[in-house]
Design an enzyme around this catalytic site. Structure first.
Site, PDB file in Angstrom:
ATOM      1  CG  HIS A 151      -2.034  -1.017   1.082  1.00 24.63           C
ATOM      2  ND1 HIS A 151      -3.077  -1.117   1.972  1.00 24.63           N
ATOM      3  CD2 HIS A 151      -2.261  -1.978   0.147  1.00 24.63           C
ATOM      4  CE1 HIS A 151      -3.898  -2.086   1.604  1.00 24.63           C
ATOM      5  NE2 HIS A 151      -3.414  -2.627   0.502  1.00 24.63           N
TER       6      HIS A 151
ATOM      7  CD  GLU B 259     -18.775   1.862 -23.557  1.00 26.05           C
ATOM      8  OE1 GLU B 259     -18.804   1.336 -24.687  1.00 26.05           O
ATOM      9  OE2 GLU B 259     -17.743   2.326 -23.049  1.00 26.05           O
TER      10      GLU B 259
ATOM     11  CD  GLU C 176      -1.305   3.697   3.983  1.00 29.54           C
ATOM     12  OE1 GLU C 176      -2.400   3.759   4.549  1.00 29.54           O
ATOM     13  OE2 GLU C 176      -1.117   3.102   2.895  1.00 29.54           O
TER      14      GLU C 176
ATOM     15  N   GLY D  80     -27.512   0.586 -25.726  1.00 32.45           N
ATOM     16  CA  GLY D  80     -28.367   1.474 -26.482  1.00 32.45           C
ATOM     17  C   GLY D  80     -29.490   2.015 -25.620  1.00 32.45           C
TER      18      GLY D  80
ATOM     19  CB  CYS E 135      -1.220   0.614   6.227  1.00 34.81           C
ATOM     20  SG  CYS E 135      -1.073   0.019   4.526  1.00 34.81           S
TER      21      CYS E 135
ATOM     22  CG  ASP F 207     -22.987  -0.658 -32.392  1.00 34.06           C
ATOM     23  OD1 ASP F 207     -23.529  -0.483 -33.505  1.00 34.06           O
ATOM     24  OD2 ASP F 207     -23.268   0.013 -31.385  1.00 34.06           O
TER      25      ASP F 207
ATOM     26  NE  ARG G 102     -15.264   1.007 -24.076  1.00 28.27           N
ATOM     27  CZ  ARG G 102     -15.337   0.366 -25.236  1.00 28.27           C
ATOM     28  NH1 ARG G 102     -14.274  -0.288 -25.706  1.00 28.27           N
ATOM     29  NH2 ARG G 102     -16.463   0.357 -25.936  1.00 28.27           N
TER      30      ARG G 102
ATOM     31  CG  LEU H 163     -17.933  -4.570 -25.327  1.00 27.83           C
ATOM     32  CD1 LEU H 163     -18.927  -5.568 -24.755  1.00 27.83           C
ATOM     33  CD2 LEU H 163     -18.463  -3.154 -25.182  1.00 27.83           C
TER      34      LEU H 163
END
Length: 368
Positions: A51, A304, A53, A306, A85, A201, A185, A205
């Site tokens: 992490h 995303e 820290e 329609g 931590c 389409d 994304r 993705l």
């Protein structure tokens, strides 16, 4: 600007380095200050790595003793993928820890503060809380609600259409705007579309932001909504990562042998989830899906789809943020209703707007 705000803003800027890799963990930065000078810095890179820290304490060495530590989230107090931590901060004999607020994760949620105070370390809260909350809004929301944070994204023309009348024109927005979408994304845990969007389409993705090393990008998992499960798996089987097809009822899948079931021995990349709505078994239970995503350590999803898919999320009041790309062009359609899913939507706050060639990007969140 006081010293607390200055050093906390530095911690926030460090935390943002993990925006493509830290999730589902929060983005965390740490700054260690001794006698007014920064002696150690660090940020969390990805799950399983030290992490923020720990990196900062290693850099500070013996200068961490008696120092002030600025962290943009309460330090963890439990064993997860890495040790707590809090233990490292206590062992380093720091003087003060400055944070914006407690971590809503039930495994932390004030325990880190209590342990620091019991060890004689002063804890100051409330520093740059608004900015810290904005940076980790998806993580904080997921922890508070126990469901994935939902971003609804769409591109539209000046007359509010999601498609163009000319069938030979595929893109509404410019290449720069589409590149910006890939950056968004890369910062979420999942991308969701409906089966009709998949058929029309054939999107990949995946996250493909330009000028960024692909090795530093975590591809979001793909979620396809199909009430009856009727999709062509060949559109997905060669893509990296996992795809989950969410249906309202069982389907034999005999035309699609590359599907693997979620139950039992899963060997394929494409899995099925059956999530019928309790009140309407022909519909998918979106709330259950968002809860399942959270349980799978996926704190955010970019919708995303329609108009049909977007309408479903808006109707159930499940949208937390919108990403709107508007092109300064007419669709060519005549007398076609515009944006049915956004009718009567109110109480949205715009946080960001950008220009890309002839496109405008708007990011907004809903009032709570």
């Amino acid at each position: 600007m006081n010293d607390h705000a200055y050093f906390m803003q530095r911690a926030l800027s460090l935390a943002a380095h993990g925006r493509f890799t830290a999730h589902p963990n929060p983005m965390v930065g740490c700054v260690i200050v001794n006698d007014g000078n920064i002696v150690g810095e660090g940020w969390h890179v990805r799950p399983g790595t030290p992490h923020a820290e720990v990196y900062a304490l290693h850099q500070a060495g013996s200068l961490a003793a008696g120092a002030d530590v600025y962290i943009n989230l309460e330090p963890c107090s439990h064993f997860g993928r890495t040790p707590p931590c809090v233990d490292a901060l206590i062992a380093a004999k720091v003087k003060r820890v400055i944070i914006p607020f407690t971590d809503p994760n039930p495994r932390v949620n004030g325990n880190g503060i209590n342990q620091l105070q019991q060890a004689g370390i002063e804890v100051i809260t409330g520093v740059e809380a608004k900015k810290a909350a904005a940076l980790n809004r998806m993580f904080l929301h997921a922890m508070a609600t126990r469901r994935a944070y939902v971003i609804a994204k769409w591109a539209m023309t000046l007359d509010g259409q999601l498609t163009l009348a000319n069938p030979h024109q595929r893109w509404i927005t410019s290449e720069d705007a589409r590149n910006h979408t890939h950056l968004q994304r890369a910062q979420v845990g999942a991308i969701l579309i409906g089966a009709n969007t998949l058929r029309l389409d054939k999107p990949q993705l995946t996250a493909r932001p330009p000028n960024i090393d692909p090795a530093t990008i975590k591809h979001p998992r793909r979620i396809i909504l199909s009430s009856h499960g009727n999709i062509d798996s060949s559109l997905l089987s060669k893509l990296p990562g996992e795809t989950w097809v969410v249906s309202a009822k069982e389907n034999s899948f005999s035309p699609y042998p590359s599907f693997a079931r979620e139950e039992g021995n899963v060997t394929g990349k494409i899995h099925q989830l059956i999530m019928p709505h309790e009140k309407n078994p022909n519909r998918i239970d979106l709330q259950q899906l968002l809860t399942w995503l959270f349980e799978q350590e996926c704190n955010s999803v970019l919708v995303e789809g329609g108009a049909h898919t977007l309408t479903a999320f808006f109707q159930e009041d499940l949208v937390d943020e919108t990403h709107i790309y508007q092109a300064l062009m007419h669709s060519g359609w005549v007398d076609k209703p515009a944006l049915p899913f956004f009718v009567n939507q109110q109480n949205w706050t715009v946080h960001e707007s950008q220009h890309f060639e002839q496109d405008i990007f708007i990011r907004a969140t809903k009032h709570v």
